[in-house]
Enzyme design. Structure first.
Site, PDB file in Angstrom:
ATOM      1  N   GLY A 253       0.797  -1.227   0.000  1.00 26.08           N
ATOM      2  CA  GLY A 253       0.000   0.000   0.000  1.00 26.08           C
ATOM      3  C   GLY A 253       0.828   1.274   0.000  1.00 26.08           C
ATOM      4  O   GLY A 253       0.344   2.324   0.442  1.00 26.08           O
ATOM      5  N   SER A 254       2.048   1.232  -0.532  1.00 25.62           N
ATOM      6  CA  SER A 254       2.877   2.437  -0.531  1.00 25.62           C
ATOM      7  C   SER A 254       2.314   3.512  -1.465  1.00 25.62           C
ATOM      8  O   SER A 254       2.441   4.711  -1.187  1.00 25.62           O
ATOM      9  CB  SER A 254       4.320   2.109  -0.905  1.00 25.62           C
ATOM     10  OG  SER A 254       4.409   1.575  -2.213  1.00 25.62           O
TER      11      SER A 254
ATOM     12  N   LYS B  61     -16.795 -14.809  -8.282  1.00 22.36           N
ATOM     13  CA  LYS B  61     -16.163 -13.509  -8.484  1.00 22.36           C
ATOM     14  C   LYS B  61     -17.207 -12.434  -8.703  1.00 22.36           C
ATOM     15  O   LYS B  61     -17.060 -11.294  -8.221  1.00 22.36           O
ATOM     16  CB  LYS B  61     -15.209 -13.572  -9.681  1.00 22.36           C
ATOM     17  CG  LYS B  61     -14.479 -12.263  -9.940  1.00 22.36           C
ATOM     18  CD  LYS B  61     -13.440 -12.403 -11.039  1.00 22.36           C
ATOM     19  CE  LYS B  61     -12.678 -11.102 -11.244  1.00 22.36           C
ATOM     20  NZ  LYS B  61     -11.603 -11.235 -12.244  1.00 22.36           N
TER      21      LYS B  61
ATOM     22  N   ILE C 292      -7.789  -9.193 -11.548  1.00 18.58           N
ATOM     23  CA  ILE C 292      -8.346  -8.619 -12.765  1.00 18.58           C
ATOM     24  C   ILE C 292      -9.773  -8.162 -12.485  1.00 18.58           C
ATOM     25  O   ILE C 292     -10.585  -8.923 -11.960  1.00 18.58           O
ATOM     26  CB  ILE C 292      -8.317  -9.644 -13.915  1.00 18.58           C
ATOM     27  CG1 ILE C 292      -6.872 -10.009 -14.248  1.00 18.58           C
ATOM     28  CG2 ILE C 292      -9.028  -9.086 -15.146  1.00 18.58           C
ATOM     29  CD1 ILE C 292      -6.745 -11.129 -15.255  1.00 18.58           C
ATOM     30  N   VAL C 293     -10.054  -6.927 -12.812  1.00 18.20           N
ATOM     31  CA  VAL C 293     -11.389  -6.370 -12.600  1.00 18.20           C
ATOM     32  C   VAL C 293     -12.332  -6.904 -13.677  1.00 18.20           C
ATOM     33  O   VAL C 293     -12.007  -6.898 -14.870  1.00 18.20           O
ATOM     34  CB  VAL C 293     -11.341  -4.831 -12.641  1.00 18.20           C
ATOM     35  CG1 VAL C 293     -12.731  -4.240 -12.553  1.00 18.20           C
ATOM     36  CG2 VAL C 293     -10.467  -4.308 -11.500  1.00 18.20           C
TER      37      VAL C 293
ATOM     38  N   ASN D  14      -5.184   2.497 -13.465  1.00 21.09           N
ATOM     39  CA  ASN D  14      -4.227   1.564 -12.867  1.00 21.09           C
ATOM     40  C   ASN D  14      -2.817   2.104 -13.030  1.00 21.09           C
ATOM     41  O   ASN D  14      -2.521   2.860 -13.966  1.00 21.09           O
ATOM     42  CB  ASN D  14      -4.336   0.196 -13.549  1.00 21.09           C
ATOM     43  CG  ASN D  14      -3.404  -0.834 -12.932  1.00 21.09           C
ATOM     44  OD1 ASN D  14      -3.373  -0.999 -11.722  1.00 21.09           O
ATOM     45  ND2 ASN D  14      -2.641  -1.531 -13.755  1.00 21.09           N
TER      46      ASN D  14
ATOM     47  N   HIS E  29       1.105   0.810 -13.478  1.00 18.66           N
ATOM     48  CA  HIS E  29       1.842  -0.395 -13.877  1.00 18.66           C
ATOM     49  C   HIS E  29       3.335  -0.082 -13.974  1.00 18.66           C
ATOM     50  O   HIS E  29       3.730   0.936 -14.555  1.00 18.66           O
ATOM     51  CB  HIS E  29       1.335  -0.912 -15.220  1.00 18.66           C
ATOM     52  CG  HIS E  29       1.974  -2.206 -15.626  1.00 18.66           C
ATOM     53  ND1 HIS E  29       1.613  -3.424 -15.094  1.00 18.66           N
ATOM     54  CD2 HIS E  29       2.988  -2.471 -16.497  1.00 18.66           C
ATOM     55  CE1 HIS E  29       2.356  -4.379 -15.608  1.00 18.66           C
ATOM     56  NE2 HIS E  29       3.196  -3.832 -16.470  1.00 18.66           N
TER      57      HIS E  29
END
EC number: 2.1.2.2
Length: 223
Positions: A37-38, A91, A118-119, A133, A135
């Protein structure tokens, strides 16, 4: 009488004024995390240090209830939805539970920050064009979970950080911003990972703030 003071119109008159529209409310952003969670912390710090930042962190969502990101959210007093997906029938049911919480917290947009799932269409349809997002590569190069190691193994001369919109693919959505990072000869994966994280912490709060301008409600929220 203090002639420097100005009377403010009632809230109702202000809202209805054709020449002076009300200021937009901050966009309410949900941050999804699965680990340290940085980058969530970078967003929380931005919100704390810059009152003009057009966002507020309204909710943190995690598929790992024990992760450090969840603890960071709770320490900051941010509402949390943290549950293991295997606790749900499917899911789809899991994401419907997330969606209900997003609606409950009046969330305008979603920032994925190390969310390792994966959403699916449940969230994509509800927040189309409002999920971004972060990446750790220069997409479309090196998609997937091991982007830093893959760039190093491939002998690439540079890597970077990408912020992009989420779509149905894996790291395939439209790119919003990128920052290039050179890969010197002989650098180890630990050092390169630290450099990537450093750039992530600089870039993501800026881009989230810029993108969230389009998520902000056009009228003031009711208390």
């Amino acid at each position: 009488m203090d002639h420097g003071a100005r009377m403010q119109p009632p809230a109702e008159s202000w809202a209805e004024s054709p020449t002076q529209p009300p200021a937009k409310s901050p966009a309410r952003v949900a941050v999804f995390v699965s680990g340290e969670g940085s980058n969530l912390q970078a967003l929380l710090d931005r919100h704390k240090l810059m009152p003009s930042w057009p966002c507020t962190i309204a909710l943190v969502v995690s598929d790992k209830p024990w992760c450090r990101g969840v603890r960071r959210a709770r320490e900051a007093g941010v509402p949390v939805f943290a549950a293991e997906p295997r606790a749900f029938a499917s899911k789809q049911v899991y994401e419907q539970a997330i969606l209900a919480k997003l609606h409950e917290q009046d969330v305008d947009g979603i920032a994925l920050a190390g969310y390792m799932r994966i959403v699916s269409s449940v969230l994509l349809q509800a927040y189309r064009g409002r999920i971004i997002n972060l990446h750790p590569s220069l997409l479309p190069a090196f998609p997937g979970k091991s982007a830093v190691a893959d760039a190093l193994s491939a002998g690439a001369m540079e890597t970077g950080v990408t912020v992009h919109y989420i779509d149905e693919g894996v790291d395939t959505g439209p790119v919003i911003a990128q920052w290039r990072i050179p890969i010197p000869d002989g650098i180890d994966i630990g050092t390169l990972t630290e450099r990537v994280h450093h750039i992530e912490h600089l870039l993501y709060p800026v881009v989230v703030g810029e993108v969230a301008e389009n998520w902000r409600p056009s009228r003031s929220r009711q208390p």
